[in-house]
Write an enzyme that holds these catalytic residues in place. Sequence first.
Site, short mmCIF file in Angstrom:
data_model
loop_
_atom_site.label_atom_id
_atom_site.label_comp_id
_atom_site.label_asym_id
_atom_site.label_seq_id
_atom_site.Cartn_x
_atom_site.Cartn_y
_atom_site.Cartn_z
N ASP A 1 -2.06 1.93 -4.94
CA ASP A 1 -3.33 2.33 -4.34
C ASP A 1 -4.39 1.27 -4.59
O ASP A 1 -4.30 0.49 -5.56
CB ASP A 1 -3.80 3.67 -4.93
CG ASP A 1 -2.87 4.82 -4.58
OD1 ASP A 1 -2.23 4.75 -3.50
OD2 ASP A 1 -2.77 5.77 -5.36
N HIS B 1 0.81 -1.22 0.00
CA HIS B 1 0.00 0.00 0.00
C HIS B 1 0.84 1.27 0.00
O HIS B 1 0.32 2.37 -0.20
CB HIS B 1 -0.94 0.00 1.21
CG HIS B 1 -2.30 0.53 0.90
ND1 HIS B 1 -2.52 1.52 -0.04
CD2 HIS B 1 -3.53 0.23 1.40
CE1 HIS B 1 -3.80 1.80 -0.09
NE2 HIS B 1 -4.44 1.03 0.77
#
Length: 419
Positions: free
Chosen positions: A395, A391
């Site tokens: 995204d 992450h």
Amino acid sequence: MARFTFKLPDIGEGISEAEIVAWHVAVGDRVAEDQQIADMMTDKATVEMESPVSGTVVELAGEVGDQIAIGAMLVVIETESDVTEPVETASPVAAQSEPAPAPVPVAAVEPAARPEPAPILTDPAPAPSPPAATPILASPAVRARARDLGIDLTLVKTDGDRVRHADLDAYLRYGTGEGYHPPHASRARPDAPIKVIGMRRRIAENMAASKRAIPHFTYVDEIDVTELERVRADLNDHRGARPKLTMLPLMIVAICHAIPEFPMINARYDDEAGVVTRHGAVHLGMATQTDAGLMVPVIRDAQDKNVWQLATEIARLAEAARTGKATSAEMSGSTLTVTSLGPLGGIATTPVINRPEVAIIGPNKIVERPIFVGDDIVRAKLMNLSISCDHRVVDGWDAASFVQALKKLLETPVLLFAD
């Protein structure tokens, strides 16, 4: 006679140490020149160490599982030549024998005084009779159950006038009396401590580092692969001498088609330098289960291979990994990894990223289920597809969009063969 110290050579790729995963010799063994003496494992591969001289093994560096630094002593061999490297050894310590203790004199033992005979009673009193045992009241069924369980009813407490099944249950749950013996021997197997070494240690270290350093997230979507399975069956019917196609080569083709639109998926993140490298070529890691644990051989330039070439390379690399013949180059440099449990499948997986990559793709088991097509119910072959991403780099929107692109390609397989 002289002693030769064989030091662990530089294995390459900046390796500073290696782990002993197998000894093929022991102290006292005779070895010939070029004879295999040990297997050393690095982060990339297992390397066979061969003796540079002939002689007798007199010292080994450690046990299986120990880490040895590059340049450190691995084995000492006593040779007949005088030109080998001498090795200093500690002087042997002579064993000190202690004088035998002086014999302890045994004192003379005087005979004990003879006891006087007890007087004989002409009319002895009878011994008192033991009190009669209180009878245990219980039904035949309770007695039979207690007998089968090896329980002495005299040890079972009861609040009533007789022992009941509830009293036996309480005794089994809480009782510790000596009269209870389990009706069967324990089925528990003995504990078996296993030293974590070799490939299993590497896997443990890499997985722990990945989960510790990378904030994972996983996205899962369902894909209708009915048409793709039909195409795969047709291709296999006309494969000739080519290898049989599984789902994986078709999956890889779809990944390579989708990557140009989502270059951040095919990347490696050097978090120490703070640099993300988007790779133009797809060097696809292929998670492979072996007897030694999970290994990840790499399909180089997967984007330039067709399904038949991919199927051939998959079979070759999987065999090399399972037999321990994969080279260091074949086990390193992946930019994206695919992991699959094959027929074991599962509804969904949450695969762990192969650090320093930023994504890993996990196709799951194909199942047949009824689905609605308009107002009709039809049979379909469905497969869940999982992707885990870093992450910090990827995204959630990009991961979901990438999987949607794969979904379109896999549900419309003619697109896989279009330029």
